[in-house]
Design a protein around this motif. Structure first.
Motif, short mmCIF file in Angstrom:
data_model
loop_
_atom_site.label_atom_id
_atom_site.label_comp_id
_atom_site.label_asym_id
_atom_site.label_seq_id
_atom_site.Cartn_x
_atom_site.Cartn_y
_atom_site.Cartn_z
N GLU A 191 68.71 -38.62 -9.18
CA GLU A 191 68.26 -39.85 -9.57
C GLU A 191 67.00 -40.60 -8.94
O GLU A 191 67.26 -40.45 -7.51
CB GLU A 191 69.57 -40.87 -9.71
CG GLU A 191 70.66 -40.26 -10.73
CD GLU A 191 71.69 -41.35 -10.65
OE1 GLU A 191 71.73 -42.46 -10.09
OE2 GLU A 191 72.58 -41.27 -11.67
N TYR A 214 70.02 -39.76 -15.45
CA TYR A 214 68.76 -39.20 -14.90
C TYR A 214 67.92 -40.41 -13.96
O TYR A 214 67.90 -39.98 -12.90
CB TYR A 214 67.93 -38.70 -15.82
CG TYR A 214 68.31 -37.39 -16.41
CD1 TYR A 214 68.21 -36.33 -15.73
CD2 TYR A 214 68.95 -37.24 -17.61
CE1 TYR A 214 68.74 -35.05 -16.42
CE2 TYR A 214 69.48 -36.00 -18.11
CZ TYR A 214 69.41 -34.97 -17.35
OH TYR A 214 70.14 -33.82 -17.67
N LYS A 215 67.42 -41.25 -14.52
CA LYS A 215 66.71 -42.17 -13.76
C LYS A 215 65.63 -41.83 -13.04
O LYS A 215 65.48 -42.27 -11.72
CB LYS A 215 67.65 -42.98 -13.12
CG LYS A 215 68.76 -44.03 -13.78
CD LYS A 215 69.71 -44.61 -12.86
CE LYS A 215 70.82 -45.43 -13.71
NZ LYS A 215 71.70 -46.35 -12.72
#
Length: 532
Positions: A191, A214-215
């Motif tokens: 992330e 995910y970011k």
């Protein structure tokens, strides 16, 4: 809900979902035009040779199974000893598909050095689907065939077949999902990591990183219309930044159908020689539509994971046949080995149920295991009939001694349709080698300005949501095409597929686009006359 509110709500959907909403509207269009769907990339051609060979092998497999057991519709199992001789007795070489089967079996024996009985047995069992995939990742001889095909069509003279491993998947989309899942599970992308993307790009590459788990932070490599949708050479310099963990690309690109040229490939190779930790994912499904195409995998095999699908070239979207290919020596395995001990222990525990040596369990096997949540690794792998079909598609190319007329014919089809569209719109064609011509991006603002003047382009920008033009094409003209913005293309661009409609549909598409622009021009003039 008024039209403006509906359009804003519609724009929140993905590009493919928007196109799906347009279908019903277009079929009931106000002008009673014939319905034309130029939104999807599904080709309207198929490869016949592989399919006919598949059915013949199926018939042989049933007959072979009846040798060991037969009671009504119940047959038994195949046997290895002498199976190639029995296939020869079964074949009628006056039939094109039977002659092809004999030719490719000879090719497998004489060129790929595969045992004849073993090859026939593997194809027979694969096509009748009488066993789990063994090994789970890919059938042994079919992997050899797929590897030689990928080398011959995508590597442009670079020999990597012997050092490449293949994981067949349910099309390229499954490959993408498996890759993102395993990258995250194994701590290779986390992330907040920065990834570079050659936008505009196939929508899943935009949507997946935005999912909650995910970011990731995207870095746009700036392919734009004023540069013929090619990544500027200098834009690749950002890949030298060690904070960029990965580079994802579709090559040739979707929606712009633009392949990387030799200068860009050379620059990527130079960067990878410096950055041994850079992860590259390249999706090359449209590569065969470009003369002399070369994949990034060919110039940077250590860093690169290759995704390929047979769907577009062989008219096989319903078969769901794709694959992941990677080098035996690769950055993914080396990065895993350098993970913190705490993370390695967690992974050891997870993968220990399928291997006694989890630390040496390669990433491509982790992909295979992860695709079935590890616990079902023993039943993982693409169905054997699908694997066999992939091999048959590959062989229709590999056994052609005088050039592959099938591949050349598919190039000619999309090129003719591209020409018909651009001639109808009065737009200059891009006939450079790097243009696959599978899709075309049309800038409606530029087209409006060229046909009716700058005022119309400004009027459309100011007074209508971007999706308004698409909605009206469907509602009034019966035409469905996709908005480029959904692929992160420039606002005002539309993607037209040259794959899924008859040749004579493309002048009609051009005519309907121009007619709708004329309608907007009339609205603008009426508005000016009324003093608005």
């Amino acid at each position: 809900m008024n039209t403006n509110q509906y359009e804003k709500k519609l724009e929140q959907l993905g590009a493919f979902e928007i196109a799906s909403k347009m279908l019903k509207v277009a079929k009931n269009n106000e002008n009673h035009n014939s319905f034309l769907n130029a939104g999807r990339g599904n080709p309207n051609w198929i490869n016949t040779q592989a399919r006919l060979a598949f059915t013949r092998f199926m018939a042989f497999g049933v007959k072979e199974s009846e040798r060991t057991m037969l009671e009504g519709n119940l047959a038994g199992y195949t046997t290895l000893d002498g199976i190639s001789g029995r296939l020869n007795d079964f074949l009628d070489l006056s039939q094109k598909e039977d002659a092809f089967i004999q030719t490719f079996i000879d090719y497998g024996v004489d060129v790929l050095d595969i045992d004849r009985d073993a090859l026939v047995k593997e194809f027979t069992d694969a096509i009748i689907g009488n066993n789990y995939p063994v090994p789970s990742r890919c059938l042994v001889n079919i992997e050899k065939i797929i590897n030689v095909y990928l080398q011959d069509t995508l590597y442009n003279g670079v020999s990597l077949a012997d050092s490449t491993q293949v994981f067949p998947t349910e099309g390229g989309t499954a490959a993408i999902c498996y890759i993102f899942n395993s990258l995250k599970k194994n701590g290779l992308i986390q992330e907040g990591d920065r990834i570079a993307i050659n936008m505009p790009i196939f929508t899943p590459y935009l949507q997946i990183p935005k999912l909650t788990n995910y970011k990731m932070v995207e870095v746009d490599l700036e392919a734009r219309e004023d540069n013929d949708w090619e990544i500027p050479l200098g834009a690749l310099d950002i890949l030298e930044d060690e904070s960029i963990k990965a580079f994802f690309l579709v090559n040739p690109s979707n929606p712009a159908s633009r392949a990387l040229d030799s200068k860009l490939l050379k620059r990527i190779k130079e960067i990878c020689e410096k950055r041994r930790d850079l992860i590259i994912i390249t999706d090359d499904v449209y590569g065969t539509f470009v003369d002399g195409f070369q994949t990034v995998y060919a110039v940077a095999p250590y860093n690169t994971l290759l995704v390929y699908s047979y769907s577009k070239l062989y008219g096989a979207t319903g078969w769901r046949t794709g694959c992941i290919a990677m080098n035996k020596q690769n950055v993914f395995d080396d990065l895993i080995a350098r993970l913190p001990e705490e993370k390695l222990k967690v992974l050891d525990k997870d993968y220990s149920i399928v291997t006694m040596e989890p630390r040496s369990f390669p990433f491509i096997e982790r992909l295979t295991a992860d695709s079935r949540s590890i616990g079902l690794y023993h039943t993982s792998g693409l169905s054997t009939p699908q694997q066999a079909m992939m091999a048959l598609f590959s062989l229709t190319h590999l056994v052609c001694h005088d050039g592959d007329n099938y591949i050349e014919s598919t190039k000619e089809i999309v090129a003719k349709r591209y020409h018909n569209l651009f001639e109808g719109l009065g737009i200059k064609e891009d006939n450079t080698r790097e243009n696959a011509k599978y899709y075309a991006l049309i800038d409606i603002y530029n087209l409006a300005e060229r046909l009716y003047g700058e005022n119309l382009a400004t009027y459309i920008r100011k007074n209508f949501e971007e999706i308004d033009f698409l909605l009206n094409l469907a509602k009034e003209e019966g035409l469905v095409i996709m908005e480029g913005v959904g692929f992160a293309a420039t606002p005002g661009t539309l993607r037209v597929s040259q794959a899924n409609l008859a040749d004579d549909a493309y002048p009609k598409i051009a005519k309907r686009i121009i007619e709708l622009l004329k309608e907007y021009d009339d609205k603008m003039k009426t508005s000016l006359e009324e003093g608005h």
